[in-house]
Structures are given as C-alpha cells and as structure tokens.
Design a protein around this motif. Structure first.
Motif, short mmCIF file in Angstrom:
data_model
loop_
_atom_site.label_atom_id
_atom_site.label_comp_id
_atom_site.label_asym_id
_atom_site.label_seq_id
_atom_site.Cartn_x
_atom_site.Cartn_y
_atom_site.Cartn_z
N SER A 139 0.95 -1.12 0.02
CA SER A 139 0.01 0.10 0.03
C SER A 139 0.93 1.28 -0.15
O SER A 139 0.34 2.34 -0.01
CB SER A 139 -0.91 -0.11 1.31
OG SER A 139 -0.23 -0.18 2.47
N LEU A 140 2.18 1.12 0.08
CA LEU A 140 3.23 2.27 -0.04
C LEU A 140 3.19 3.03 -1.25
O LEU A 140 3.08 2.33 -2.38
CB LEU A 140 4.67 1.64 0.42
CG LEU A 140 4.73 1.10 1.82
CD1 LEU A 140 6.28 0.72 1.69
CD2 LEU A 140 4.39 2.04 2.94
N HIS A 141 3.35 4.38 -1.39
CA HIS A 141 3.19 4.97 -2.62
C HIS A 141 4.67 4.76 -3.19
O HIS A 141 5.52 4.18 -2.35
CB HIS A 141 2.84 6.39 -2.44
CG HIS A 141 3.75 7.08 -1.48
ND1 HIS A 141 4.96 7.31 -1.43
CD2 HIS A 141 3.13 7.67 -0.25
CE1 HIS A 141 5.49 7.75 -0.17
NE2 HIS A 141 4.27 8.13 0.53
N SER A 142 4.97 5.19 -4.38
CA SER A 142 6.15 5.11 -4.93
C SER A 142 7.50 5.92 -3.93
O SER A 142 7.00 7.02 -3.43
CB SER A 142 6.53 5.68 -6.08
OG SER A 142 7.83 5.59 -6.75
N HIS A 143 8.36 5.18 -3.56
CA HIS A 143 9.10 5.85 -2.77
C HIS A 143 10.48 5.31 -2.55
O HIS A 143 10.96 4.36 -3.32
CB HIS A 143 8.73 5.28 -1.04
CG HIS A 143 8.55 4.02 -0.96
ND1 HIS A 143 7.71 3.14 -1.29
CD2 HIS A 143 9.64 3.11 -0.22
CE1 HIS A 143 7.91 1.65 -1.00
NE2 HIS A 143 9.00 1.98 -0.29
N VAL A 144 11.45 5.82 -1.72
CA VAL A 144 12.90 5.48 -1.86
C VAL A 144 13.35 5.55 -0.44
O VAL A 144 12.88 6.26 0.19
CB VAL A 144 13.61 6.43 -2.73
CG1 VAL A 144 13.62 7.92 -2.24
CG2 VAL A 144 15.14 6.08 -2.73
N HIS A 145 14.36 4.80 0.00
CA HIS A 145 14.73 4.78 1.38
C HIS A 145 16.35 4.41 1.33
O HIS A 145 16.88 4.00 0.24
CB HIS A 145 14.12 3.62 2.19
CG HIS A 145 13.93 2.24 1.59
ND1 HIS A 145 14.67 1.31 1.35
CD2 HIS A 145 12.46 1.74 1.28
CE1 HIS A 145 14.08 0.30 0.81
NE2 HIS A 145 12.86 0.62 0.80
N ASN A 146 16.87 4.54 2.43
CA ASN A 146 18.25 4.41 2.59
C ASN A 146 18.92 3.20 2.95
O ASN A 146 19.99 3.14 3.60
CB ASN A 146 19.06 5.55 3.38
CG ASN A 146 18.28 5.40 5.16
OD1 ASN A 146 17.64 4.59 5.18
ND2 ASN A 146 18.83 6.12 5.71
N ARG A 147 18.03 2.06 2.68
CA ARG A 147 18.48 0.52 3.01
C ARG A 147 18.16 -0.20 1.87
O ARG A 147 17.40 0.24 0.90
CB ARG A 147 17.45 0.31 4.23
CG ARG A 147 17.64 0.84 5.38
CD ARG A 147 18.89 0.39 6.41
NE ARG A 147 19.03 1.34 7.78
CZ ARG A 147 19.53 2.57 7.80
NH1 ARG A 147 19.75 3.03 6.68
NH2 ARG A 147 19.62 3.00 9.00
#
Length: 268
Positions: A36-44
């Motif tokens: 259900s998360l929108h388009s995203h980016v993370h540092n892992r």
C-alpha cells in the motif's frame, strides 16, 4: 497530498525504515501494508521474498510482474512502487545496510530450498542487532552479500514492460487492462479512442510495445493472479481472461512462462 489514516500509516512505516541503525537488520513478514506504500525510496537495501500471491514492481520506468517463491533485490536509493491484485499476499521483507557490494542493481531472482531456509532463519529474529547477536548479524550480512552470486536471475515472470511516457497511450493501456476478457483487436481499440490503426501502431512502436504481445502478456499475468488466488480450473481461467479456447490459452501460457498451466498449478 491530503493526509488520510492510510497515508499516515504509510509515512510512519517509511520513517521507521529510515530510522533503523546501520548495525541492525530489520526483517518482517508483511501483507497488504507493504504493497500500500506509494512510490518511495529509502536508505536501506531491501530484499523481498514472496511467500504467497504476486507482485507488480515499478522501477526506473519499467513494470515487473513477480510470482511466489521469487526474491526481489532493491538497492538503497532506488525509487520503487509495489502493488498486488491478489486478495492474499504475504511477503518476507528485510532491510539492511550493506557496503562494498559489486552487484548493486535492481534484480529478481529464482530461489532454491537453501536460500529459503536461510531467509526463514533470519526472519525468526525481527531485529538482528550487531551488538547483541554478532554471530547472527555476521551470518545474515554475509548471506545477503552473496545472494546476487548464488541466485539465478529470473526470466518470466519478471519480464519488464516499459511504462510509456506518451500520455496518449496511457488510457489505451488502461482500457486493455480493464477489458482483457473481451475480443480485443488493435482495430477495435483504435476505433474506441479515435486513432487510425496506423497511428495507434506507431504509438505502441515508439513506446517499445507490440499490441498482441502486450495483450497476451496481460492476459497471462491475470490468469496467474486468478490461479494463485482461487481454485478456478484451467478452462474457466482461459475464458475469464479472454482466450477463445483452452488450447490457445495453454499455447500462449507456455510461450510466455516456459511451462504449461497444469505444471504451474502443480507448483502452487
């Protein structure tokens, strides 16, 4: 963006991922909350093993369809979006920091029993803290570090489709997706949207898409989603996704996936 309870949960989950210390591996079995998360980016770095159901993954302008028992490798800093049309979806997801890895690009891998057993072992510890369980931390990091070398990259069902940038084609593709069970032809679709067959063919070609290939691919993807979700038989599924006979469905299914529908069902 309007703040809703769902958005609030999404942002809270993304913040949690960002706040994980570098010396901690976070692993969790998740369901629909992960897709259900929108388009995203993370540092892992993120590793997703599909326990059940299927996933659509959008990365770098391409869309991938991934079935159960496959592993998805998403490096840190890579924007991505997950979605699923299955009612039952279960994922084993790990987040971690990993330096000095050569194969640091998005990939989808086949798995074997050894890989799955190691993933299951790591998942028994939701948080693997280097300071508290250094042996398990070292094992898990070593395992994640060699994953790109011990796993084979998948062909289908990880075949990517380019997401077209020409906005004129987007409603056409949405129409095809919504009407897979109809007798679709490029002539019919062109007429519905006021294109000539020649102009619509050019739009597809410029986006790197062949109409018949795209239509058959979507039909097989939908068939796999149906077969994964319920006990509908092959003949019912063939007609449900728009084929005029089980024989033509079986032929196209094998052309795209490399196996027959009955063999696929046996693996389920």
């Amino acid at each position: 963006m309007q703040i809703t309870p769902e958005n609030s949960v999404t942002e809270e989950r993304l913040s949690l991922i960002e706040e994980i210390p570098a010396n901690v591996i976070f692993t969790k079995v998740t369901g629909r909350e992960e897709v259900s998360l929108h388009s995203h980016v993370h540092n892992r770095h993120q590793v997703i093993y599909i326990l059940s159901g299927t996933l659509h993954v959008e990365v770098a302008g391409s869309s991938y369809f991934v079935t159960g028992r496959h592993l998805i490798w998403i490096p840190n800093g890579v924007e991505h979006r997950l979605s699923s049309n299955n009612t039952q979806i279960s994922l084993l997801t790990s987040y971690f920091c990993l330096k000095d890895i050569r194969e640091d690009c998005f990939a989808i891998y086949k798995t074997d029993e050894l890989v799955v057993r190691n993933l299951n072992f790591i998942s028994t510890h939701e948080y693997v803290d280097k300071s508290r369980t250094p042996e398990i931390f070292a094992f898990a990091m070593g395992f994640f570090g060699v994953l790109p070398y011990i796993c084979k990259e998948a062909s289908f069902p990880a075949q990517p489709f380019i997401i077209p940038k020409d906005i004129r084609l987007l409603p056409v593709l949405d129409y095809i997706k919504a009407n897979l069970n109809q007798d679709l032809s490029i002539e019919h679709v062109a007429f519905c949207f006021g294109f000539s067959v020649r102009n619509l063919t050019r739009l597809f070609t410029n986006s790197g898409i062949r109409f018949v290939h795209y239509l058959n691919y979507l039909r097989i993807v939908r068939a796999i989603e149906i077969l994964t979700d319920n006990a509908m038989n092959i003949e019912q599924t063939a007609y449900e996704v728009g084929f005029n006979s089980p024989n033509s469905f079986g032929r196209v299914f094998k052309q795209i996936t490399g196996e027959s529908p009955s063999d696929y069902i046996k693996k389920l």
